[in-house]
Design a protein around this motif. Sequence first.
Motif, PDB file in Angstrom:
ATOM      1  N   ILE A   1     -30.213  21.149 -21.002  1.00 20.70           N
ATOM      2  CA  ILE A   1     -28.823  20.699 -21.055  1.00 20.70           C
ATOM      3  C   ILE A   1     -27.986  21.771 -21.745  1.00 20.70           C
ATOM      4  O   ILE A   1     -28.416  22.364 -22.734  1.00 20.70           O
ATOM      5  CB  ILE A   1     -28.666  19.375 -21.832  1.00 20.70           C
ATOM      6  CG1 ILE A   1     -29.512  18.270 -21.182  1.00 20.70           C
ATOM      7  CG2 ILE A   1     -27.199  18.954 -21.903  1.00 20.70           C
ATOM      8  CD1 ILE A   1     -29.599  17.012 -22.036  1.00 20.70           C
TER       9      ILE A   1
ATOM     10  N   PHE B   1     -25.864  11.328 -17.648  1.00 16.29           N
ATOM     11  CA  PHE B   1     -27.290  11.159 -17.914  1.00 16.29           C
ATOM     12  C   PHE B   1     -27.816   9.829 -17.373  1.00 16.29           C
ATOM     13  O   PHE B   1     -28.922   9.762 -16.822  1.00 16.29           O
ATOM     14  CB  PHE B   1     -27.570  11.265 -19.416  1.00 16.29           C
ATOM     15  CG  PHE B   1     -27.147  12.572 -20.029  1.00 16.29           C
ATOM     16  CD1 PHE B   1     -27.073  13.730 -19.252  1.00 16.29           C
ATOM     17  CD2 PHE B   1     -26.823  12.661 -21.374  1.00 16.29           C
ATOM     18  CE1 PHE B   1     -26.678  14.942 -19.797  1.00 16.29           C
ATOM     19  CE2 PHE B   1     -26.424  13.873 -21.933  1.00 16.29           C
ATOM     20  CZ  PHE B   1     -26.354  15.003 -21.149  1.00 16.29           C
TER      21      PHE B   1
ATOM     22  N   VAL C   1     -26.904  20.623 -16.346  1.00 21.39           N
ATOM     23  CA  VAL C   1     -28.299  20.216 -16.514  1.00 21.39           C
ATOM     24  C   VAL C   1     -29.170  20.990 -15.537  1.00 21.39           C
ATOM     25  O   VAL C   1     -28.724  21.347 -14.443  1.00 21.39           O
ATOM     26  CB  VAL C   1     -28.492  18.696 -16.290  1.00 21.39           C
ATOM     27  CG1 VAL C   1     -27.727  17.900 -17.331  1.00 21.39           C
ATOM     28  CG2 VAL C   1     -28.072  18.283 -14.889  1.00 21.39           C
TER      29      VAL C   1
END
Length: 409
Positions: free
Chosen positions: A374, A361, A383
Motif C-alpha cells: 500500500i 480496502f 495498492v
Amino acid sequence: MGLIVQKYGGTSVANAERIKAVAERVKRWRDEGHQVVVVVSAMSGETDRLVGLAKQIQERPLPRELDVLLSTGEQVTIALLSMALDAMGCAARSYTGAQVHILTDSVHNKARIHDIDGARVGADLDAGRVVVIAGFQGVDAEGNITTLGRGGSDTSAVAIAAALKADECQIYTDVDGVYTTDPRVEPKARKLDRITFEEMLEMASLGSKVLQIRSVEFAGKYRVPLRVLSSFQEGEGTLITFEEDIVEDAKISGIAFSRDEAKLTVLGVPDQPGVAYRILGPIAEANIEVDMIIQNVAAQEATTDFTFTVHRNDFPRALEILDRTAKELGARQVLGDSRIVKISLVGVGMRSHAGIASLMFSTLAKEGINIRMISTSEIKISVVVDEKYLELGVRSLHEAFGLGAHVSD
C-alpha cells in the motif's frame, strides 16, 4: 489566431492514409490563420520492429547505437507528413530533433531535455510554413543522438510548446480524452471534460497511458495549456487545468493501473543505519527507477525484510544486482515476483473527504483480492495485487466510487 503545437502518436500516423488525414487536419488549423508546429511519433509498430531487429544482432544492444537506430522511425514520419502537406498546397518543412537542436543530457534511451533552440522553427513559422518535428529524440552536447524513452514524443511536444510560448499544446491520440479508467477494462468508464495537472500527473505516473509523465511535468512547470484529443473523431477532448474548484465535489477522479510492475524482496537484512542505501544505491546507479518501498523490522533477530517495486522491464537486471548486494550484506534470501499489478485511486477531492481508503480496502476484500503493498499521498492511494485480479479490482472500485454515474466537469 495563435501558435498551436500538435502531437500525433503512432496510431495516428500508422499508414499513408492516416498521414494524409493528419495533414488535412493540420491544414485546416493553418487555413484558420494559426501558426502550427506538428510533433510526430514513429508509425505504429515501427519502434518495436526496430528494437526487434537490434536484439537479433545483440541481446543487449549498445545504448548509443540503439538511439541512432530508433531515431530513424520518426524521421520517416516527418518526411511523409511534410510531403502530404505540400501536396495539399500547404508549405511545410521537417526537422529531426538534432536539426532543431533539442539539447538533452547523455543518458541514452532515457534522455532528459535541457534546452531547445526555437530560432529555426520561429523563422519558418514567420515565413508561413508548418513545421514538422520528430518527437522522442534530441542530441547531447557531444552531438550524439539521444532518445527520450517510451512516450517521449509527448514530452517533445510540450517542451517545444514551452520553448515557443505556444497558446496551446494539443495531444492527438487514439482516444478522445482522459477517462475515469481504461474503457477497455471497464466499459462504463466516462470521459472527463477537465482534470487538474496534479491529478493528471498522478494518473500518468501510476500507469495511465494517455500521456507520458514527463510531458505532464513540463506542462505544469511551464504552465503550458494542454489538451488531449482524438485523431479519429471531432470533439473538445479533455482540458488539463490548474483549476481545482472543478473537482470540489469529486472524491475520486479516476482509477489508474499499471501492468508493468515487478516486486523484489530481500529477507533477513541486518537492521542497521544505511541498509536502505546499500540496497537501493546500486539499483539507482543502474538507472533503474524504484516505486513503492516497504521495510519491516523483526525485533528479536535484529533483521529487516526490505521490499520494493520496479518496472517489469527492469526486473531481470534489478534481480541480478540485488542478488549480489544480498550476499554482501549477509541477507538470508532474495525473492522476486513479476506477476503483480498496481491499482490506484486518484482525486484532488480526496484531501477533504475521509473514508476513501476504508471503502477501497473493503471493496477489494469483498472480491477476495489480497493487497500486497500500500502507498498513499494526499491525492492518491495505490495498492499492489496479483495480476490475475487487475480487471476485477478496477471494475469493482469503479462501481464502488460511482465513477460510471457521473463525470467531474
